[in-house]
Design an enzyme around this catalytic site. Structure first.
Site, mmCIF file in Angstrom:
data_model
loop_
_atom_site.group_PDB
_atom_site.id
_atom_site.type_symbol
_atom_site.label_atom_id
_atom_site.label_comp_id
_atom_site.label_asym_id
_atom_site.label_seq_id
_atom_site.Cartn_x
_atom_site.Cartn_y
_atom_site.Cartn_z
ATOM 1 N N HIS A 9 -55.172 -27.838 70.229
ATOM 2 C CA HIS A 9 -54.740 -27.469 68.877
ATOM 3 C C HIS A 9 -54.336 -28.701 68.071
ATOM 4 O O HIS A 9 -54.028 -29.767 68.611
ATOM 5 C CB HIS A 9 -53.577 -26.474 68.931
ATOM 6 N N GLU A 79 -49.541 -22.463 76.831
ATOM 7 C CA GLU A 79 -49.077 -23.745 77.358
ATOM 8 C C GLU A 79 -48.109 -23.530 78.509
ATOM 9 O O GLU A 79 -47.555 -22.444 78.699
ATOM 10 C CB GLU A 79 -48.425 -24.557 76.230
#
Length: 195
Positions: A9, A79
């Protein structure tokens, strides 16, 4: 054999300041949005039989800005849960735990929202994602994953048959493109940290 593209990202306020950003859903900065749009140029002309994204907003927004359509949410791509180290920099942790290294020492338990996760647990999650991706690649089609820095580094280590902690060997900057694939039947790294 197909190729597996990895997209980290774009920049967030916490990634810019070096804060461990696990499950806290931090938006992209304006620079992060610009970075994500630049990924579209790197992917121009590519089609994907499978596109998976972390359900966290920073990954989903990166996928949208990069022009990756039809991405399915994949909970195993969130994550690493940093537990009590969520939102804290490495230097701040080292004030309490001298010499601390995430890849060796792991995280401390947090609260109910961020209980913490071992690197072995992260490895198990990425192994499940790779089990889902391999048949697509074996059919000669490409896939793309949009996720997070440490998670994608662990996934790369596992792709190469290495232990999860060897993800420490693969620096991955925001909004970068990496490619995993094969040389004959051997899983290999084809490209890394491309902008």
């Amino acid at each position: 054999m197909g190729e597996l593209m990895l997209v980290r990202h774009g920049e967030t306020a916490w990634s810019r300041s070096g804060r461990h950003t696990g499950l806290t859903d931090i938006p992209l900065t304006p620079e992060g949005e610009t970075q994500a749009k630049a990924v579209a140029e790197l992917l121009d002309g590519r089609t994907f039989a499978l596109a998976l994204t972390s359900p966290l907003g920073r990954a989903r927004h990166t996928a949208e800005l990069a022009g990756i359509t039809g991405a399915q949410l994949e909970p195993d791509l969130v994550e690493w849960d940093y537990g009590g180290y969520e939102g804290i920099t490495t230097n701040e942790i080292r004030e309490r735990v001298p010499g601390w290294v995430l890849w060796r020492d792991g995280v401390v338990p947090g609260d109910a929202a961020h209980p913490g996760e071992s690197i072995v647990d992260v490895g198990r999650r990425v192994d499940r994602v790779l089990d889902r991706v391999r048949p697509v690649l074996a059919a000669g089609e490409d896939a793309v994953l949009i996720a997070h820095g440490h998670l994608l580094r662990v996934l790369t280590a596992r792709w190469l048959g290495l232990p999860p902690a060897d993800g420490r060997l693969f620096r991955l900057d925001t909004a970068r493109l990496s490619t995993l694939g094969y040389e004959r039947e051997q899983p290999v790294l084809l490209g890394w940290n491309v902008s």
